[in-house]
Design a protein around this motif. Structure first.
Motif, PDB file in Angstrom:
ATOM      1  N   GLU A 195       0.939  -0.807   0.002  1.00 30.46           N
ATOM      2  CA  GLU A 195       0.150  -0.155   0.104  1.00 30.46           C
ATOM      3  C   GLU A 195       1.233   1.074   0.266  1.00 30.46           C
ATOM      4  OE1 GLU A 195      -3.233  -2.223   3.090  1.00 30.46           O
ATOM      5  OE2 GLU A 195      -2.653  -0.122   3.443  1.00 30.46           O
ATOM      6  N   ILE A 196       0.891   2.169  -0.741  1.00 31.69           N
ATOM      7  CA  ILE A 196       1.230   3.411  -1.499  1.00 31.69           C
ATOM      8  C   ILE A 196       0.140   4.710   0.154  1.00 31.69           C
ATOM      9  CG2 ILE A 196       2.129   5.550  -2.487  1.00 31.69           C
ATOM     10  CD1 ILE A 196       2.984   1.988  -2.836  1.00 31.69           C
ATOM     11  N   ASP A 197       1.619   5.580   0.676  1.00 30.29           N
ATOM     12  CA  ASP A 197       1.252   6.149   1.726  1.00 30.29           C
ATOM     13  C   ASP A 197       0.703   7.880   0.663  1.00 30.29           C
ATOM     14  OD1 ASP A 197       3.805   6.853   3.533  1.00 30.29           O
ATOM     15  OD2 ASP A 197       3.238   7.572   1.179  1.00 30.29           O
ATOM     16  N   ASP A 198       0.313   8.906   1.198  1.00 33.85           N
ATOM     17  CA  ASP A 198      -0.071  10.200   0.448  1.00 33.85           C
ATOM     18  C   ASP A 198       1.506  10.209  -0.577  1.00 33.85           C
ATOM     19  OD1 ASP A 198      -2.122  11.143   2.910  1.00 33.85           O
ATOM     20  OD2 ASP A 198      -2.864  10.405   0.560  1.00 33.85           O
ATOM     21  N   GLN A 199       2.515  10.207   0.739  1.00 32.12           N
ATOM     22  CA  GLN A 199       3.918  10.812  -0.485  1.00 32.12           C
ATOM     23  C   GLN A 199       4.889   9.967  -1.064  1.00 32.12           C
ATOM     24  OE1 GLN A 199       3.321  10.746   3.579  1.00 32.12           O
ATOM     25  NE2 GLN A 199       2.891  12.805   3.040  1.00 32.12           N
ATOM     26  N   GLY A 200       3.799   8.183  -1.522  1.00 31.56           N
ATOM     27  CA  GLY A 200       4.270   7.325  -2.899  1.00 31.56           C
ATOM     28  C   GLY A 200       5.322   6.796  -2.026  1.00 31.56           C
ATOM     29  N   THR A 201       5.266   7.238  -0.432  1.00 31.84           N
ATOM     30  CA  THR A 201       6.690   5.792  -0.343  1.00 31.84           C
ATOM     31  C   THR A 201       6.005   4.640   0.269  1.00 31.84           C
ATOM     32  OG1 THR A 201       5.814   6.233   2.402  1.00 31.84           O
ATOM     33  CG2 THR A 201       8.047   7.676   0.708  1.00 31.84           C
ATOM     34  N   THR A 202       6.575   3.652   0.380  1.00 32.03           N
ATOM     35  CA  THR A 202       5.271   1.934   1.048  1.00 32.03           C
ATOM     36  C   THR A 202       5.441   2.033   2.169  1.00 32.03           C
ATOM     37  OG1 THR A 202       7.022   1.115  -0.793  1.00 32.03           O
ATOM     38  CG2 THR A 202       5.803  -0.506   0.695  1.00 32.03           C
ATOM     39  N   SER A 203       4.399   1.610   2.666  1.00 33.04           N
ATOM     40  CA  SER A 203       3.645   1.945   4.120  1.00 33.04           C
ATOM     41  C   SER A 203       3.872   0.400   4.968  1.00 33.04           C
ATOM     42  CB  SER A 203       2.441   2.648   4.525  1.00 33.04           C
ATOM     43  OG  SER A 203       1.640   2.669   3.811  1.00 33.04           O
ATOM     44  N   LEU A 204       2.540  -0.395   3.456  1.00 31.30           N
ATOM     45  CA  LEU A 204       2.151  -1.326   4.987  1.00 31.30           C
ATOM     46  C   LEU A 204       2.346  -2.489   3.061  1.00 31.30           C
ATOM     47  CD1 LEU A 204      -0.999  -0.507   5.485  1.00 31.30           C
ATOM     48  CD2 LEU A 204       1.576  -0.995   6.704  1.00 31.30           C
ATOM     49  N   GLU A 205       2.791  -3.855   3.794  1.00 28.01           N
ATOM     50  CA  GLU A 205       2.362  -5.224   2.921  1.00 28.01           C
ATOM     51  C   GLU A 205       1.356  -6.143   3.438  1.00 28.01           C
ATOM     52  OE1 GLU A 205       6.361  -7.541   1.894  1.00 28.01           O
ATOM     53  OE2 GLU A 205       7.371  -6.245   3.297  1.00 28.01           O
ATOM     54  N   THR A 206       0.765  -6.795   1.913  1.00 30.35           N
ATOM     55  CA  THR A 206      -0.988  -7.238   2.241  1.00 30.35           C
ATOM     56  C   THR A 206      -0.340  -8.657   2.586  1.00 30.35           C
ATOM     57  OG1 THR A 206      -1.676  -5.267   1.167  1.00 30.35           O
ATOM     58  CG2 THR A 206      -3.032  -8.012   1.993  1.00 30.35           C
ATOM     59  N   PHE A 207      -1.206  -9.555   3.703  1.00 28.87           N
ATOM     60  CA  PHE A 207      -0.158 -11.092   3.893  1.00 28.87           C
ATOM     61  C   PHE A 207      -1.520 -11.603   3.583  1.00 28.87           C
ATOM     62  CE2 PHE A 207       4.461 -10.256   4.146  1.00 28.87           C
ATOM     63  CZ  PHE A 207       4.526  -9.020   5.326  1.00 28.87           C
ATOM     64  N   GLU A 208      -1.616 -12.681   3.068  1.00 26.26           N
ATOM     65  CA  GLU A 208      -3.000 -13.459   2.812  1.00 26.26           C
ATOM     66  C   GLU A 208      -3.003 -15.260   3.738  1.00 26.26           C
ATOM     67  OE1 GLU A 208      -5.735 -12.077  -0.282  1.00 26.26           O
ATOM     68  OE2 GLU A 208      -4.893 -14.011  -0.849  1.00 26.26           O
ATOM     69  N   TYR A 209      -4.053 -15.352   4.661  1.00 25.92           N
ATOM     70  CA  TYR A 209      -4.094 -15.749   5.075  1.00 25.92           C
ATOM     71  C   TYR A 209      -4.922 -17.781   4.902  1.00 25.92           C
ATOM     72  CZ  TYR A 209      -0.278 -14.265   7.456  1.00 25.92           C
ATOM     73  OH  TYR A 209       1.091 -13.743   8.054  1.00 25.92           O
ATOM     74  N   GLN A 210      -5.216 -18.409   5.300  1.00 26.09           N
ATOM     75  CA  GLN A 210      -6.600 -18.959   5.769  1.00 26.09           C
ATOM     76  C   GLN A 210      -6.487 -19.594   6.620  1.00 26.09           C
ATOM     77  OE1 GLN A 210      -7.862 -20.390   2.310  1.00 26.09           O
ATOM     78  NE2 GLN A 210     -10.157 -21.056   3.857  1.00 26.09           N
ATOM     79  N   ILE A 211      -7.718 -19.009   7.574  1.00 23.58           N
ATOM     80  CA  ILE A 211      -8.238 -19.597   8.624  1.00 23.58           C
ATOM     81  C   ILE A 211      -8.965 -20.582   8.373  1.00 23.58           C
ATOM     82  CG2 ILE A 211      -9.440 -18.198  10.484  1.00 23.58           C
ATOM     83  CD1 ILE A 211      -6.692 -16.979   9.619  1.00 23.58           C
ATOM     84  N   LYS A 212      -8.692 -21.500   9.569  1.00 22.38           N
ATOM     85  CA  LYS A 212      -9.401 -22.444   9.963  1.00 22.38           C
ATOM     86  C   LYS A 212     -10.557 -22.213  11.609  1.00 22.38           C
ATOM     87  CE  LYS A 212      -6.771 -25.576   6.763  1.00 22.38           C
ATOM     88  NZ  LYS A 212      -6.304 -27.460   6.696  1.00 22.38           N
ATOM     89  N   GLY A 213     -11.949 -23.362  11.594  1.00 22.12           N
ATOM     90  CA  GLY A 213     -11.806 -23.514  13.048  1.00 22.12           C
ATOM     91  C   GLY A 213     -12.765 -22.527  13.660  1.00 22.12           C
ATOM     92  N   MET A 214     -13.568 -21.406  12.087  1.00 22.03           N
ATOM     93  CA  MET A 214     -14.256 -20.295  13.028  1.00 22.03           C
ATOM     94  C   MET A 214     -15.688 -20.667  12.800  1.00 22.03           C
ATOM     95  SD  MET A 214     -13.358 -16.798  11.019  1.00 22.03           S
ATOM     96  CE  MET A 214     -13.307 -17.616   9.360  1.00 22.03           C
ATOM     97  N   ASP A 215     -17.056 -20.787  13.461  1.00 19.98           N
ATOM     98  CA  ASP A 215     -17.993 -21.000  13.706  1.00 19.98           C
ATOM     99  C   ASP A 215     -19.316 -20.622  12.690  1.00 19.98           C
ATOM    100  OD1 ASP A 215     -17.086 -22.392  16.647  1.00 19.98           O
ATOM    101  OD2 ASP A 215     -16.889 -24.068  15.031  1.00 19.98           O
ATOM    102  N   CYS A 216     -18.336 -18.736  13.369  1.00 17.15           N
ATOM    103  CA  CYS A 216     -19.754 -17.832  12.612  1.00 17.15           C
ATOM    104  C   CYS A 216     -19.586 -16.297  12.414  1.00 17.15           C
ATOM    105  CB  CYS A 216     -20.768 -17.475  13.517  1.00 17.15           C
ATOM    106  SG  CYS A 216     -20.585 -17.228  14.946  1.00 17.15           S
ATOM    107  N   PRO A 217     -19.400 -15.401  11.844  1.00 19.68           N
ATOM    108  CA  PRO A 217     -18.815 -14.687  11.604  1.00 19.68           C
ATOM    109  C   PRO A 217     -18.227 -13.433  12.722  1.00 19.68           C
ATOM    110  CG  PRO A 217     -21.198 -14.747  10.130  1.00 19.68           C
ATOM    111  CD  PRO A 217     -21.018 -15.638  11.335  1.00 19.68           C
ATOM    112  N   SER A 218     -18.779 -13.961  14.027  1.00 17.80           N
ATOM    113  CA  SER A 218     -18.286 -13.091  15.122  1.00 17.80           C
ATOM    114  C   SER A 218     -16.849 -13.474  15.573  1.00 17.80           C
ATOM    115  CB  SER A 218     -19.200 -13.350  16.473  1.00 17.80           C
ATOM    116  OG  SER A 218     -19.588 -15.371  16.498  1.00 17.80           O
ATOM    117  N   CYS A 219     -16.868 -14.679  15.124  1.00  9.05           N
ATOM    118  CA  CYS A 219     -15.303 -15.455  15.283  1.00  9.05           C
ATOM    119  C   CYS A 219     -14.752 -14.463  14.285  1.00  9.05           C
ATOM    120  CB  CYS A 219     -15.042 -16.744  14.517  1.00  9.05           C
ATOM    121  SG  CYS A 219     -16.121 -18.201  15.415  1.00  9.05           S
ATOM    122  N   ALA A 220     -14.447 -13.777  13.597  1.00 11.69           N
ATOM    123  CA  ALA A 220     -13.952 -13.481  12.455  1.00 11.69           C
ATOM    124  C   ALA A 220     -13.531 -12.151  12.932  1.00 11.69           C
ATOM    125  CB  ALA A 220     -14.751 -12.734  11.257  1.00 11.69           C
TER     126      ALA A 220
END
Length: 846
Positions: free
Chosen positions: A70-95
Motif C-alpha cells: 500500500e502506498i501513502d500520500d507521499q508515494g512511499t511504501t507503508s504496508l505489505e499485505t499478507f493472506e492467510y487461510q483461517i480454520k476453526g471459525m464457527d460464525c461471523p463473530s469469530c471473524a
C-alpha cells in the motif's frame, strides 16, 4: 437487503476480505417467517450491531487492497499485505474476534477476515510481523496458514490455436522452461495464464517457437499492427495459388518436373508453420493435429503423391483460417461488453466540467451524465432524476426510473434528464468489469462433457496413430499389396486420427451459450452449471424477495385495549434494532404516523420466532403466534381474526408481555408483476415442477401459491428447514435448482444441484455465492436461461455424435480405397467448421 448492509458492502474493498459482507451472505434466511427479526447467527441484536460496525470500520478504503503493498500520500511504501487461510471459525463473530485481537498487535495496521471463504488479509509494516500472525491466531483458538501470492502471474492472448491439443502443446513446451512455475492455456478463451520469473519478451518468444502468437492482455490495444493471422492468410493464399498453378499446369505442356516444384513450393510455404509447431509438439511429448498433418503431407511427398501432399497442406491451412475466424467471433461475444462503457467521463471540479479518461477518475469524484449518454462508472445519484436503460447489465426490457440516492451502473444509458453522480467504484471494480471477469473465468472452467471428450481424445489419438503405423507396415510385410498403397492408406488414417471436431464440439458451444447469457443479464459461472441448468427438473423458489417484492407494508393494526398508538410505539421500540423487511415496514409505518419509539434496552432476537426488548422494566415481545404458544400466553380473543388474516395471506406480528397480548399488526407482501409470467414461461419451457419455500403459515402459503402458479409449496419453514425441503426434492429423484436472493438463502443454494441468485447488479454477494446469477432483481430472464441451457446440451450432443460418426465413416472408407488423402483432410476440417458454426447458433438465441 437493508440500507445498512448495502452501505457496509459498498464501503468494502473489491477483494473478498470483509467479514461484514460475508456475515450477511451467510445469515440464514428468515424473511418469510412470521417473526419480524432476522435470525442472527451469533449474539443478540446489540451485539450484532456492534459487530456490523466493527466489520464496516475494518473494511479497507478505496485503494487499500489493490496489491501486495500500500502506498501513502507521499508515494512511499507503508504496508505489505499478507493472506492467510483461517480454520476453526464457527460464525461471523469469530471473524470479528480475530480482527479486533490482531488490530491491537504492534505492527499490524489493517485486518479483514472473510468468514465465508475462511480467508484473512493483514496489512503489516514489515514481513517479520507476518511470522507472528499464526501464533496470535492460534492463541485465539483458530489456525492460520499463509497463502503464497502469485506476484508474476500474467495473462496472454494466444493466436493460432485450432483445438485443445494446441493448448496442451504450448503448456508442455513452456513447462520445460526453468523460469516458468505454472502455466495454463485455455483454448475456448484463447488465453494463457502463466506464473514465471522471466520477462514478457521471453515468454512471447517461447510461444512463437511452439508455432503460435502471443501478446500480453494489457498491451493488446498497443499491438494492433500486422498480426500473425494476416501472415497466415497470406501464406495460405500463396500456397493455394501454387497448388492451382500446378493442378491446371498438369493439363498443359508444362513438364512434370516443374509441376512437382510448384507442389513442393506449396507444401513448404503452406506447411512451414504447422511443421514448426509439430517439431515442438513432438519435443514436448504432445501428439497434436500439427504432427498428424505434417506427417501426412511429408509421407505423401515421400511416396510421390505431391498433389495430395500439397492439397493436404492447403486444405489444412484454409480450414484453420476459417475455424480461427469463427472461434474468434465466439470469443468476442464477451469482449464486446467492454465497448459498452465510454472511455471518458465528464468530471465536475468546482463549477467546471472537465473530460477525463475513466482510468483517471477516483472514488468520490463527481461526474455529470447528460441525456442520451452512457454512464461511465458505477455511482450514486447526488442530484437529478432520469430513466436508465439497464439492459446491458440486467437484461431488463424496460428502463428504470432513478432519483437521488439510487445506484447507477457503468455501461447503462441515461435516457432523459441530466444526472450528477458520486463515483463509488473505480473502472476496474465496476459491475460490468466484474461481469466480464466472472464470465471469462467461467469460460475457462471445463464442463463434465468437455473433460470426458478431452480424456477420450487423449486416448483415441495415440491409438489411431499407432494403428496407422501398423497399417503402413504389417500388410505389405505379409504380402497383401504394395508398400506405396498401404503407406497411402496409413497416411489417410493419420489424418482421420485428428480429433479436432470432437475436441471443439463442447467448448465452443459452452462459450457461445455463456456469452449469450451474459448479454442478456445472466451470469453462468461455468460449463458445469450450464449443463446442470439444462438437466433441471424442479425449481424451488424462496418466497420473500423472489416471488414477491420483499417490501411488505402494514395492512392492519388490532389493539385489544383500543390504544393503537401505544401498541405501535412499543412495537417500533423493538423493531428499530432489526433490518428485517417486516421490521422495517413497521418502523416506516410508525414514522408515517408520527409515532415515536420508547426508551428500551436488552434487545434480543429469538431465532425463527421474533424479538424482545425491556421497556420501563417490563419485557415486551414481538413475534409470531408460536412464540406466545410456547410462553403459554392465550390468544383467545384474537384467534378467529388471526386465522382470517393468515388465510388472506398476511404475516402477523403479535405484541405483548409474558402474561398478556396487547395486539396484532398484520403485514402483507405483494407478488412481483413479472413472477406469474415467468412461471408460465417456465412451464411452457417444459419445467417439471415448481415449488415455493416459505416461513409463512399454511393459509398464506396456499394463497400465494395459487396466485403465482407454482405447483407445490412448503410452509412454516425455519431457515434450516429450507435445506431439508431441498434435500427432500432431491430424494424424490429430481435435479433441483434453488432460486433466492444469494444472501440469506446461502445454505439452500449450496444444497441444491444448482444455486440461482437474483439481484446480482445490486450486491456483490449475489455474484459470489450462486452458480447462476440473474443480474436483474426479478425472474424475467430465468426461462431464457433454462431454454438456452437445454439447447446448449442438445447442440453439444449433436456436435459429439456428428464428430464421432464422421470419423467412423472415414475409417470405414479408407480401407476400400474410397477415401483419398485430400478427402480425409476435407472431412476433418469440414467437420470441425460445421461443429463451430452449429455451436455459434447459441449466440443468436433470443
Amino acid at each position: 437487503m437493508s440500507n445498512t448492509e448495502k452501505q457496509m458492502q459498498e464501503s468494502c474493498c473489491k477483494e473478498d476480505h470483509c467479514s461484514s459482507k460475508q456475515a450477511s451472505q451467510t445469515a440464514p434466511n428468515s424473511e418469510e417467517n412470521t417473526s419480524c427479526f432476522e435470525d442472527e447467527p451469533c449474539g443478540n441484536i446489540s451485539d450484532q450491531n456492534s459487530q456490523m460496525a466493527a466489520q464496516t470500520s475494518a473494511c479497507c478504503g478505496d485503494n487499500d487492497c489493490k496489491g501486495n503493498k500500500e502506498i501513502d500520500d507521499q508515494g512511499t511504501t507503508s504496508l505489505e499485505t499478507f493472506e492467510y487461510q483461517i480454520k476453526g471459525m464457527d460464525c461471523p463473530s469469530c471473524a470479528t474476534t480475530i480482527e479486533k485481537s490482531l488490530t491491537k498487535t504492534k505492527g499490524i495496521n489493517t485486518v479483514q477476515v472473510n468468514y465465508g471463504t475462511g480467508k484473512m488479509a493483514v496489512g503489516a509494516d514489515h514481513s517479520s510481523v507476518s511470522d507472528q500472525i499464526p501464533k496470535h491466531v492460534r492463541k485465539l483458538g483458530f489456525e492460520a496458514e499463509s497463502i503464497p501470492s502469485k506476484k508474476n502471474t500474467q495473462s496472454y492472448k494466444i493466436e493460432g490455436m485450432d483445438c485443445g491439443s494446441c493448448a496442451m502443446t504450448i503448456e508442455k513446451h513452456l513447462t520445460r522452461n526453468p523460469n516458468v512455475k505454472e502455466v495454463s492455456v485455455n483454448f475456448s478463451t484463447g488465453k494463457m495464464h502463466i506464473d514465471h520469473n522471466t520477462n514478457q519478451q521471453e515468454i512471447i518468444k517461447e510461444v512463437e517457437r511452439a508455432g503460435f502468437g502471443a501478446s500480453l492482455e494489457s498491451s493488446r490495444k498497443q499491438q494492433e499492427g500486422p498480426s500473425e493471422t494476416k501472415q497466415k492468410d497470406a501464406t495460405t493464399m500463396i500456397s493455394g495459388l501454387l497448388l492451382a498453378l500446378g493442378f491446371f499446369g498438369s493439363f498443359t505442356n508444362i513438364t512434370p518436373e516443374l509441376i512437382t516444384v510448384l507442389y513442393a513450393a506449396a507444401i513448404v510455404i503452406g506447411g512451414y508453420k504447422p511443421a514448426r509447431s509439430a517439431f515442438y509438439a513432438i519435443k514436448s511429448g504432445s501428439l497434436d493435429m500439427n504432427v498428424l498433418m505434417a506427417s501426412a503431407a511429408t509421407g505423401a511427398a515421400f511416396i510421390g503423391e505431391w498433389f495430395e501432399g500439397a492439397t493436404v497442406v492447403w486444405l489444412f491451412a484454409l480450414g484453420n483460417t476459417l475455424q480461427n475466424r469463427s472461434i474468434e467471433r465466439t470469443r468476442e461475444s464477451i469482449r464486446s461488453l467492454i465497448n459498452l462503457t465510454p472511455s471518458e467521463a465528464t468530471v465536475k471540479i468546482g463549477e467546471k466540467l472537465v473530460r477525463k479518461p475513466v482510468e483517471d477518475v477516483s472514488i468520490n469524484d463527481r461526474i455529470v451524465i447528460k441525456p442520451g449518454e452512457k454512464i461511465p462508472l458505477d455511482g450514486e445519484i447526488i442530484s437529478g432524476t432520469s430513466s436508465i436503460n439497464q439492459a446491458p447489465i440486467t437484461g431488463e426490457s424496460m428502463p428504470i426510473d432513478k432519483q437521488q440516492g439510487d445506484t447507477v451502473y457503468a455501461g447503462t444509458v441515461n435516457e432523459n434528464g441530466s444526472l450528477e453522480v458520486n463515483v463509488t467504484k473505480l473502472v476496474e471494480d465496476t459491475t460490468i468489469a466484474k461481469i466480464i471477469h466472472l464470465v471469462e473465468e467461467a469460460q475457462e472452467k471445463k464442463a463434465p462433457t468437455q473433460a470426458f471428450v478431452d480424456r477420450f481424445a487423449r486416448v483415441y489419438t495415440p491409438i489411431v496413430f499407432g494403428l496407422a503405423l501398423l497399417v503402413m507396415v504389417i500388410p505389405p510385410l505379409l504380402g497383401f499389396g504394395t508398400w506405396s498403397e498401404w503407406l497411402y492408406k496409413g497416411l489417410a488414417l493419420l489424418v482421420v486420427a485428428c480429433p479436432c471436431a470432437l475436441v471443439i464440439s463442447t467448448p465452443v458451444a459452452i462459450v457461445s451459450a455463456i456469452g449469450n447469457a451474459a448479454k442478456n443479464g445472466v451470469l453462468i459461472k461455468g460449463g458445469t452449471f450450464l449443463e446442470k441448468a439444462g438437466a433441471i427438473k424442479a425449481i424451488a423458489f424462496d418466497k420473500t424477495g423472489t416471488l414477491t417484492e420483499g417490501k411488505p407494508n402494514v395492512s392492519e393494526v388490532l389493539s385489544i385495549h383500543g390504544n393503537e398508538e401505544e401498541l405501535i410505539s412499543i412495537t417500533r421500540t423493538i423493531e428499530e434494532h432489526s433490518t428485517h423487511p417486516i421490521a422495517q415496514a413497521i418502523t416506516t409505518y410508525a414514522t408515517e404516523q408520527d409515532i415515536d419509539a420508547k426508551n428500551g434496552d436488552s434487545f434480543k432476537a429469538i431465532t425463527g420466532k421474533g424479538a424482545q426488548a425491556t421497556i420501563n422494566g417490563v419485557e415486551y415481545f414481538a413475534g409470531n403466534p408460536k412464540l406466545y404458544d410456547e410462553m403459554n400466553v392465550p390468544l383467545t380473543d384474537l384467534e378467529d381474526r388471526i386465522q382470517t388474516l393468515q388465510q388472506d395471506g398476511h404475516t402477523l406480528v403479535v405484541v405483548g408481555t409474558r402474561s398478556e397480548v396487547l395486539g396484532v399488526i398484520a403485514v402483507a407482501d405483494t407478488i412481483r408483476d413479472i413472477t406469474v409470467q415467468s412461471i408460465q414461461n417456465l412451464k411452457q419451457a417444459g419445467m417439471g415442477e415448481m415449488v415455493m419455500l416459505t416461513g409463512d403459515n399454511e393459509g398464506t402459503a396456499k394463497k400465494i401459491a395459487a396466485q403465482t402458479g407454482v405447483d407445490r409449496y412448503f410452509a412454516e419453514l425455519l431457515p434450516e428447514d429450507k435445506v431439508t425441503a431441498v434435500k427432500k426434492l432431491r430424494k424424490e429423484g429430481k435435479s433441483v435448482a434453488m432460486v433466492g436472493d444469494g444472501i440469506n438463502d446461502a445454505p439452500a443454494l449450496a444444497t441444491a444441484d444448482l444455486g440461482i441468485a437474483m439481484g446480482g447488479a445490486g450486491t456483490d454477494t449475489a455474484m459470489e455465492t450462486a452458480d447462476i446469477v440473474l443480474m436483474a432483481d426479478n425472474l424475467e430472464k430465468l426461462p431464457h436461461t433454462i431454454r438456452l441451457s437445454r439447447r446448449a446440451l442438445t447442440i453439444i450432443k449433436q456436435n459429439v455424435w456428428f464428430s464421432l460418426l464422421t470419423k467412423l465413416a472415414a475409417l470405414f472408407l479408407i480401407f476400400p480405397g474410397i477415401l483419398t488423402l485430400w478427402m480425409a483432410v476435407l472431412s476433418d476440417t469440414g467437420a470441425a467448421l460445421l461443429v463451430i458454426l452449429n455451436s455459434m447458433r447459441l449466440l443468436k438465441q433470443k
